[in-house]
Design a protein around this motif. Structure first.
Motif, mmCIF file in Angstrom:
data_model
loop_
_atom_site.group_PDB
_atom_site.id
_atom_site.type_symbol
_atom_site.label_atom_id
_atom_site.label_comp_id
_atom_site.label_asym_id
_atom_site.label_seq_id
_atom_site.Cartn_x
_atom_site.Cartn_y
_atom_site.Cartn_z
ATOM 1 N N MET A 1 0.844 -1.203 0.000
ATOM 2 C CA MET A 1 0.000 0.000 0.000
ATOM 3 C C MET A 1 0.879 1.254 0.000
ATOM 4 O O MET A 1 0.626 2.217 -0.732
ATOM 5 N N ARG A 2 1.934 1.215 0.813
ATOM 6 C CA ARG A 2 2.816 2.380 0.931
ATOM 7 C C ARG A 2 3.483 2.698 -0.400
ATOM 8 O O ARG A 2 3.560 3.850 -0.812
ATOM 9 N N HIS A 3 3.920 1.658 -1.092
ATOM 10 C CA HIS A 3 4.579 1.891 -2.385
ATOM 11 C C HIS A 3 3.615 2.484 -3.394
ATOM 12 O O HIS A 3 3.992 3.348 -4.189
ATOM 13 N N LYS A 4 2.361 2.045 -3.372
ATOM 14 C CA LYS A 4 1.354 2.645 -4.272
ATOM 15 C C LYS A 4 1.222 4.133 -3.968
ATOM 16 O O LYS A 4 1.140 4.964 -4.873
ATOM 17 N N ALA A 5 1.176 4.461 -2.682
ATOM 18 C CA ALA A 5 1.004 5.860 -2.277
ATOM 19 C C ALA A 5 2.209 6.692 -2.724
ATOM 20 O O ALA A 5 2.053 7.788 -3.279
ATOM 21 N N ILE A 6 3.397 6.156 -2.501
ATOM 22 C CA ILE A 6 4.618 6.903 -2.849
ATOM 23 C C ILE A 6 4.677 7.123 -4.365
ATOM 24 O O ILE A 6 4.999 8.213 -4.838
ATOM 25 N N ALA A 7 4.309 6.081 -5.127
ATOM 26 C CA ALA A 7 4.355 6.179 -6.592
ATOM 27 C C ALA A 7 3.353 7.196 -7.124
ATOM 28 O O ALA A 7 3.548 7.763 -8.197
ATOM 29 N N ALA A 8 2.276 7.426 -6.344
ATOM 30 C CA ALA A 8 1.195 8.275 -6.856
ATOM 31 C C ALA A 8 1.393 9.759 -6.559
ATOM 32 O O ALA A 8 0.596 10.576 -7.007
ATOM 33 N N THR A 9 2.417 10.105 -5.765
ATOM 34 C CA THR A 9 2.550 11.531 -5.431
ATOM 35 C C THR A 9 3.941 12.093 -5.718
ATOM 36 O O THR A 9 4.948 11.406 -5.556
ATOM 37 N N SER A 10 3.954 13.347 -6.159
ATOM 38 C CA SER A 10 5.239 14.039 -6.288
ATOM 39 C C SER A 10 5.191 15.298 -5.421
ATOM 40 O O SER A 10 6.051 16.157 -5.494
ATOM 41 N N ASP A 11 4.132 15.386 -4.608
ATOM 42 C CA ASP A 11 3.908 16.559 -3.763
ATOM 43 C C ASP A 11 4.867 16.528 -2.566
ATOM 44 O O ASP A 11 4.831 15.589 -1.762
ATOM 45 N N GLN A 12 5.709 17.574 -2.473
ATOM 46 C CA GLN A 12 6.707 17.648 -1.382
ATOM 47 C C GLN A 12 6.050 17.754 -0.003
ATOM 48 O O GLN A 12 6.704 17.542 1.010
ATOM 49 N N ARG A 13 4.786 18.103 0.009
ATOM 50 C CA ARG A 13 4.120 18.301 1.306
ATOM 51 C C ARG A 13 3.599 16.999 1.910
ATOM 52 O O ARG A 13 3.067 16.982 3.010
ATOM 53 N N VAL A 14 3.758 15.895 1.144
ATOM 54 C CA VAL A 14 3.256 14.597 1.613
ATOM 55 C C VAL A 14 4.397 13.597 1.637
ATOM 56 O O VAL A 14 5.128 13.471 0.654
ATOM 57 N N ARG A 15 4.585 12.894 2.767
ATOM 58 C CA ARG A 15 5.554 11.805 2.742
ATOM 59 C C ARG A 15 4.986 10.611 3.493
ATOM 60 O O ARG A 15 4.055 10.759 4.299
#
Ligand SMILES: C[S@@+](CC[C@H](N)C(=O)[O-])C[C@H]1O[C@@H](n2cnc3c(N)ncnc32)[C@H](O)[C@@H]1O
Length: 248
Positions: free
Chosen positions: A73-87
């Motif tokens: 799940m975490r990898h899906k989330a990381i792959a879906a965002t390039s927003d610096q405000r979210v990690r």
């Protein structure tokens, strides 16, 4: 240990459980008052594929730290965002990889039933969320399923929700860590655009309640949906009511 294997569910979660834009807008309106002017990040506990974490900075001027135990799940989330405000970080509700008083609020969406020890989680959240910061819990709760479409077609799944912690149990557990239940709000969300779409999603079975019933009950539910569609009951978007608990 979650009730289901989210590493396996990760591939279909967004398709099977993602909300519509209208559904997300209902949650935006419900939670934005708690996100504005926080000054510290929101911790999204059990952030999954990031469906909410990725939106919070667009809804309000906040940073988000998603804490998620499933690597898939975490990898899906990381792959879906390039927003610096979210990690996103590995961890779980009882073990948040964050400093004392480092967050302004906690968001826990359809996760509370996976947490093995609610009191330990409440203590950990109390440690991480600064004094007065809200804890926002989104979930279906026992005894409050009549306005959720899934349970109309899969009545056996009600027993699965009845095994989730009740609002009273959550309240009691969080009280031991010093929180008080401030509000219970029933939020109407447009979950899907049509009954046909609901059927398509149900077949993915990306849901604890559908995985928790026997295969025959699952098949019978799909047949009920087919009957409803062929009986002309597919009359547009489906609205479901989930609860938002606010604790401080
Ligand atoms: C139904 S998904 C919800 C994902 C996301 N919050 C959302 O609303 O789309 C439940 C998530 O909780 C995570 N989870 C399971 N046990 C957990 C725990 N003890 N602490 C935190 N998260 C947990 C799962 O890995 C999964 O990603």
């Amino acid at each position: 240990m979650a009730r289901i294997d989210y590493d396996r569910v990760a591939a279909t979660y967004a398709r099977g459980r993602g909300l519509t834009e209208d559904g997300l807008a209902a949650w935006r309106d419900a939670v934005r008052p708690y996100l504005d002017h926080l000054g510290l990040p929101v911790v999204d506990i059990g952030s999954g594929t990031g469906q909410f974490a990725s939106l919070f900075p667009r809804w309000s001027d906040v940073q988000v730290i998603g804490v998620e135990p499933s690597e898939g799940m975490r990898h899906k989330a990381i792959a879906a965002t390039s927003d610096q405000r979210v990690r996103y970080l590995p961890g779980d509700a009882e073990h948040l990889p964050l400093g004392d008083n480092s967050c302004g609020a906690a968001w826990i969406s359809t996760v509370i039933h996976h947490v093995p020890n609610l009191e330990a989680a409440a203590r950990e959240i109390r440690r991480v969320v600064g004094p007065g910061g809200p804890v926002l819990i989104r979930s279906a709760f026992p005894g409050r399923t009549t306005r959720i479409t899934l349970f109309r077609f899969f009545p056996e799944a009600v027993a699965v929700v009845d095994s989730f912690p009740s609002i009273e149990q959550v309240d009691r557990a969080f009280r031991t860590a010093g929180f008080r239940l401030e509000k219970v709000e029933s939020v109407p969300q447009v979950s899907v655009g049509s009954l046909a779409e609901f059927r398509e999603r149900a077949t993915l079975r990306a849901d604890t309640t559908l995985l928790g019933i026997p295969d025959e009950a699952f098949e019978a539910g799909l047949a009920r949906i087919d009957d409803a569609i062929s009986g002309g009951q597919d009359s547009g978007p489906l609205v479901d009511y989930l609860d938002l608990l606010v604790l401080r």
